[in-house]
Write a protein that holds these residues in place. Structure first.
Motif, PDB file in Angstrom:
ATOM      1  N   LYS A  73      -9.971  -1.628  10.459  1.00 24.12           N
ATOM      2  CA  LYS A  73     -10.525  -0.950   9.279  1.00 24.12           C
ATOM      3  C   LYS A  73     -10.751  -1.952   8.157  1.00 24.12           C
ATOM      4  O   LYS A  73     -11.782  -1.937   7.488  1.00 24.12           O
ATOM      5  CB  LYS A  73      -9.583   0.154   8.803  1.00 24.12           C
ATOM      6  N   ARG A  74      -9.785  -2.842   7.969  1.00 21.44           N
ATOM      7  CA  ARG A  74      -9.882  -3.867   6.931  1.00 21.44           C
ATOM      8  C   ARG A  74     -11.075  -4.787   7.222  1.00 21.44           C
ATOM      9  O   ARG A  74     -11.824  -5.154   6.320  1.00 21.44           O
ATOM     10  CB  ARG A  74      -8.584  -4.666   6.891  1.00 21.44           C
ATOM     11  N   LYS A  75     -11.239  -5.131   8.482  1.00 28.13           N
ATOM     12  CA  LYS A  75     -12.337  -6.013   8.885  1.00 28.13           C
ATOM     13  C   LYS A  75     -13.693  -5.343   8.629  1.00 28.13           C
ATOM     14  O   LYS A  75     -14.615  -5.976   8.116  1.00 28.13           O
ATOM     15  CB  LYS A  75     -12.183  -6.359  10.369  1.00 28.13           C
ATOM     16  N   LYS A  76     -13.804  -4.058   8.946  1.00 28.59           N
ATOM     17  CA  LYS A  76     -15.066  -3.343   8.725  1.00 28.59           C
ATOM     18  C   LYS A  76     -15.379  -3.214   7.240  1.00 28.59           C
ATOM     19  O   LYS A  76     -16.527  -3.343   6.820  1.00 28.59           O
ATOM     20  CB  LYS A  76     -15.014  -1.962   9.377  1.00 28.59           C
ATOM     21  N   ILE A  77     -14.344  -2.971   6.443  1.00 27.05           N
ATOM     22  CA  ILE A  77     -14.542  -2.887   4.989  1.00 27.05           C
ATOM     23  C   ILE A  77     -15.057  -4.220   4.464  1.00 27.05           C
ATOM     24  O   ILE A  77     -15.986  -4.267   3.652  1.00 27.05           O
ATOM     25  CB  ILE A  77     -13.230  -2.480   4.288  1.00 27.05           C
ATOM     26  N   ASN A  78     -14.484  -5.309   4.949  1.00 28.06           N
ATOM     27  CA  ASN A  78     -14.910  -6.636   4.526  1.00 28.06           C
ATOM     28  C   ASN A  78     -16.358  -6.901   4.952  1.00 28.06           C
ATOM     29  O   ASN A  78     -17.151  -7.467   4.179  1.00 28.06           O
ATOM     30  CB  ASN A  78     -13.981  -7.707   5.096  1.00 28.06           C
ATOM     31  N   GLU A  79     -16.731  -6.498   6.160  1.00 27.55           N
ATOM     32  CA  GLU A  79     -18.108  -6.683   6.617  1.00 27.55           C
ATOM     33  C   GLU A  79     -19.091  -5.916   5.740  1.00 27.55           C
ATOM     34  O   GLU A  79     -20.178  -6.405   5.435  1.00 27.55           O
ATOM     35  CB  GLU A  79     -18.246  -6.231   8.077  1.00 27.55           C
ATOM     36  N   GLU A  80     -18.715  -4.697   5.331  1.00 27.27           N
ATOM     37  CA  GLU A  80     -19.581  -3.909   4.457  1.00 27.27           C
ATOM     38  C   GLU A  80     -19.730  -4.581   3.091  1.00 27.27           C
ATOM     39  O   GLU A  80     -20.817  -4.584   2.520  1.00 27.27           O
ATOM     40  CB  GLU A  80     -19.028  -2.485   4.286  1.00 27.27           C
ATOM     41  N   LYS A  81     -18.650  -5.160   2.584  1.00 31.68           N
ATOM     42  CA  LYS A  81     -18.740  -5.870   1.304  1.00 31.68           C
ATOM     43  C   LYS A  81     -19.675  -7.064   1.415  1.00 31.68           C
ATOM     44  O   LYS A  81     -20.420  -7.367   0.489  1.00 31.68           O
ATOM     45  CB  LYS A  81     -17.355  -6.340   0.864  1.00 31.68           C
ATOM     46  N   GLU A 116       0.819  -1.208   0.000  1.00 27.85           N
ATOM     47  CA  GLU A 116       0.000   0.000   0.000  1.00 27.85           C
ATOM     48  C   GLU A 116       0.853   1.259   0.000  1.00 27.85           C
ATOM     49  O   GLU A 116       0.607   2.188  -0.745  1.00 27.85           O
ATOM     50  CB  GLU A 116      -0.925   0.031   1.217  1.00 27.85           C
ATOM     51  N   TRP A 167      -5.311  -0.689  11.528  1.00 32.10           N
ATOM     52  CA  TRP A 167      -5.360  -1.099  10.130  1.00 32.10           C
ATOM     53  C   TRP A 167      -6.214  -2.357   9.980  1.00 32.10           C
ATOM     54  O   TRP A 167      -7.054  -2.453   9.090  1.00 32.10           O
ATOM     55  CB  TRP A 167      -3.941  -1.355   9.617  1.00 32.10           C
TER      56      TRP A 167
END
Length: 110
Positions: free
Chosen positions: A94-102, A67, A91
């Motif tokens: 944030k990655r985990k929350k992004i994955n949950e939203e997907k 990144e 980090w």
């Protein structure tokens, strides 16, 4: 000619002397040592079992380094990688929350 002189109250004189001493001491104070950087080696992070196995943490490390090269989450010293646990946790979350939203958008992405 006569020498000029100043008339002060004792409390004003005392305050002026204290301020002068503080200035002198501020100049002579030793600089405080910076807080030790709290980094932990990768094996210690793997032992915590919070982020998965060694290969998973290595995958995260590769993602972070891909990144941005100037990031401060992962640092390589010699042949070992060191992680800043606070920044890595931020980090990771944030990655985990992004994955949950997907997954909310398309549950088939599991």
């Amino acid at each position: 000619m006569s020498e000029p002189f100043v008339v002060m109250k004792p409390s004003e004189l005392r305050k002026m002397m204290i301020d002068t001493f503080k200035e002198v001491l501020k100049d002579t104070e030793e600089p405080k040592p910076k807080e030790k950087e709290e980094t932990i080696p990768m094996p210690e992070l793997v032992k915590s079992r919070r982020y998965g196995c060694r290969n998973t943490v290595a995958k995260y490390r590769a993602e972070i380094m891909a990144e941005d090269d100037n990031q401060s989450i992962v640092v390589k010293r010699g042949s070992r990688y060191y992680f800043d646990p606070v920044k890595f946790d931020d980090w990771f979350m944030k990655r985990k929350k992004i994955n949950e939203e997907k997954l909310k958008v398309d549950p088939r992405m599991r």
